[in-house]
Design an enzyme around this catalytic site. Structure first.
Site, short mmCIF file in Angstrom:
data_model
loop_
_atom_site.label_atom_id
_atom_site.label_comp_id
_atom_site.label_asym_id
_atom_site.label_seq_id
_atom_site.Cartn_x
_atom_site.Cartn_y
_atom_site.Cartn_z
N THR A 186 0.97 -0.48 0.09
CA THR A 186 -0.28 0.13 -0.13
C THR A 186 1.00 1.31 -0.19
O THR A 186 2.34 1.02 0.53
CB THR A 186 -0.83 0.11 1.29
OG1 THR A 186 0.38 -0.19 2.02
CG2 THR A 186 -1.48 -1.31 0.98
N GLU A 331 -6.22 -3.22 0.15
CA GLU A 331 -6.52 -4.07 1.24
C GLU A 331 -7.99 -4.89 0.93
O GLU A 331 -8.20 -6.28 1.62
CB GLU A 331 -6.41 -3.59 1.99
CG GLU A 331 -5.29 -3.53 2.62
CD GLU A 331 -5.21 -1.93 2.68
OE1 GLU A 331 -5.83 -0.93 1.40
OE2 GLU A 331 -4.27 -1.41 3.51
N LYS A 439 -12.39 19.32 10.52
CA LYS A 439 -14.19 20.03 11.73
C LYS A 439 -13.91 21.51 12.25
O LYS A 439 -12.98 21.83 12.55
CB LYS A 439 -13.49 19.45 13.14
CG LYS A 439 -13.66 17.59 12.88
CD LYS A 439 -12.81 16.70 13.81
CE LYS A 439 -12.74 15.22 13.49
NZ LYS A 439 -11.35 15.60 13.08
N TRP A 444 -18.83 18.02 11.13
CA TRP A 444 -17.27 17.88 9.89
C TRP A 444 -17.68 18.48 8.76
O TRP A 444 -19.05 18.41 8.01
CB TRP A 444 -17.53 16.53 10.09
CG TRP A 444 -17.16 15.57 10.97
CD1 TRP A 444 -16.80 15.98 12.76
CD2 TRP A 444 -16.77 14.10 11.08
NE1 TRP A 444 -16.00 14.81 12.87
CE2 TRP A 444 -16.45 14.34 12.40
CE3 TRP A 444 -16.71 13.19 10.58
CZ2 TRP A 444 -15.47 12.91 12.88
CZ3 TRP A 444 -16.75 12.32 10.68
CH2 TRP A 444 -16.02 11.70 11.76
#
Ligand code: AMP
Length: 542
Positions: A186, A331, A439, A444
């Site tokens: 990754t 993944e 934030k 959010w």
């Protein structure tokens, strides 16, 4: 009582055996490093994959030994996909966009035995070969007469001479389908890279599910162009799904610019293409500059990062190409969700259809999803509640290679690091990477939403939204923008462009014009790098 069905291991070799037998005349076309177009059939892919297997036997490579590649999308890479995994070794696709220090670190960690590379990457090989003690053989993917005399790599082999010395008679071995087949590290934003280690079983199930009509919908009538690299998560499994369905395959090789991709699509009558948004951005730019049209392209799967709405509209409305917005991870092999409409959506008008298409889509069969809050409590599928996205399924990792980083699972679920909503119809929408969420005043803000609006402005080529520290609101969004060549837009005009398109408090506080947005090895925006670049930046009024 057990069922009375034949027990046959799910092995990658069966894909090429099938393609050879049932679609022997099916074409595989590749743009080569040499510059020309190479053209042959699945029958020849099969024969040459068996030569690869014999060549690995001749080198005395053991079961599960790693064979690395550093290569573009092309026919020789495809032969390695089948020859290496089919004979029981593990195909390790290295990412040539990484720094040579990272590549050698990864090759050492994987303990690669052989490294096969396209000549484009000879400078990388020169930089790493003294540092990779486990690699005993270097194979250049070229004819014997193209090998440079002064490569400086002792014992460098040419692929054609290497496999040319071998017979194409070979019996693919049978073994446990849970055996490792390929691996991919990754791009990891923290710590050392970690590897997903795929198995034959996971790869086969992923290829089957990926080919379904509500996933990538692949068939023998398709002509498929994987622009997404074979060095990144097995080109989203397309080489396997193509062999499974007998679809024609077209590989772009090193020609990844808009013009080359467009010409390949037209020249080879491509019906289905797959890639990350940055690639399509370049191609659409080339097409609009030359007032070009598609004659055969029907659909394109776009993923790897959020597909800007303006891109979906351009493909859909201007060129009549269906966009399948998709989401996944290294993944996850990588397919998790694909955005295809349900029957009930067909009656919607185009703007409501667009609202559905913008989402990352429904989980394909085999991928189970849930969203949870900070305490790990499951959140409702109402399209509003957002939380950490977790997944599980037969092609999702259980551990990283060598147990790196400890067990990644939480109660059997893999935390994706993405924040998302899921609606009542099961459509998932990514709002952010958890580390990129902004934030502001306890609420959010989705950086993807802020970016999408900027990207819809005709003068904007690319936009990245990040949060900046704010004394009152904790964080406030700003947007870094790359302008299209020759186009103009001011800070004030861009901020005004947000009016009415989002809540006032979600409008970025500032616009910073930059030459380029840092991209990682797989084409994703690197916000950590962007933050470093803007470390001296100060929000207006603070
Ligand atoms: P990688 O493992 O390098 O392929 O990166 C996987 C990550 O890319 C995911 O966890 C997401 O954060 C991001 N990603 C992939 N596809 C999408 C998409 N369609 N929209 C938004 N983010 C995406």
């Amino acid at each position: 009582m057990l069922g009375l069905m034949q027990s046959q291991q799910l092995l990658i070799s069966s894909l090429i055996e099938f393609a050879e037998r049932h679609h022997g005349e099916g074409e595989v076309v590749s743009r080569r490093v040499e510059g020309d177009l190479h053209r042959y059939t699945y029958k020849e892919v099969g024969a040459r994959s068996r030569q690869v297997a014999n060549a690995l036997d001749a080198m005395k490579l053991g079961f599960s030994d790693r064979v690395a590649t550093l290569a573009w999308n092309g026919y020789r890479h495809l032969e390695l996909y089948f020859g290496v995994s089919g004979s029981g070794r593990v195909l390790h696709t290295l990412n040539p966009r990484l720094h040579p220090d990272q590549i050698s670190w990864i090759a050492n960690h994987a303990e690669d035995s052989v490294l096969c590379f396209d000549m484009t990457f000879l400078p990388i090989i020169k930089a790493i070969h003294g540092r990779c003690p486990t690699i005993k053989h270097y194979v250049a993917l070229c004819d014997a007469d193209k090998l440079p005399a002064d490569s400086g790599i002792p014992g460098l082999l040419s692929y054609e001479a290497w496999i040319g010395a071998q017979s194409s008679n070979y019996q693919w071995p049978s073994f446990d389908e849970n055996s490792a087949s390929s691996m991919c590290y990754t791009s990891g934003t923290t710590g050392n890279p970690k590897a997903a280690l795929y198995s034959h079983r996971s790869t086969m199930l992923h290829a089957l599910a990926g080919a379904l009509p509500d996933a990538l919908s692949m068939s023998a009538r398709d002509c498929v162009l994987p622009v997404v690299p074979m060095f990144h998560v097995n080109a989203w499994g397309l080489p396997y799904s193509a062999a499974m369905t007998g679809a024609k395959l077209v590989f772009p090789g090193p020609g990844m610019d808009g013009k080359s991709i467009y010409e390949l699509i037209e020249g080879e009558r491509v019906s289905f293409a797959a890639g990350v948004p940055t690639v399509w951005q370049m191609m659409l730019g080339h097409m609009s500059a030359g007032k070009l049209r598609f004659s055969t392209l029907k659909r394109t799967v776009i993923g790897g990062s959020a597909c800007p709405p303006a891109m979906i509209t351009a493909f859909n409305d201007e060129y009549g190409v269906e966009v399948l917005h998709a989401w996944g991870m290294t993944e996850m092999s990588p397919l998790g969700t694909v955005c295809t409409l349900k029957n009930k959506h067909l009656e919607l008008d185009s703007s409501d259809k667009m609202k559905v298409r913008l989402k990352q889509g429904r989980g394909i069969f085999g991928v189970d999803m849930k969203i949870v809050d900070d305490q790990g409590r499951e959140l409702p599928w109402d399209g509003k509640a957002y939380g950490d996205l977790l997944v599980r399924g037969p092609w999702i990792i259980s551990d990283y290679y060598k147990g790196e980083g400890g067990s990644p699972l939480v109660d059997g679920w893999f935390p994706t690091g993405d924040v998302a909503t899921i609606d009542a119809d099961g459509y998932m929408q990514i709002t952010d990477r958890s580390k990129d969420v902004i934030k502001s005043g306890g609420e959010w803000i989705s950086s993807i939403d802020v970016e999408n609006i900027a990207m819809a402005h005709p003068a904007v080529a690319m936009a990245a939204c990040i949060g900046m520290k704010h004394p009152k609101w904790d964080e406030r969004p700003i947007i870094a923008v790359v302008k299209k060549p020759g186009a103009e837009v001011s800070r004030e005009q861009l901020i005004a462009f947000y009016e009415g398109k989002t809540a006032k408090w979600q409008i970025p506080d500032d616009v910073v014009f930059v030459e380029a947005i840092p991209l990682g090895g797989t084409g994703k925006m690197q916000k950590t790098k962007l933050r470093e670049l803007l470390k001296d930046y100060q929000l207006p009024g603070t």
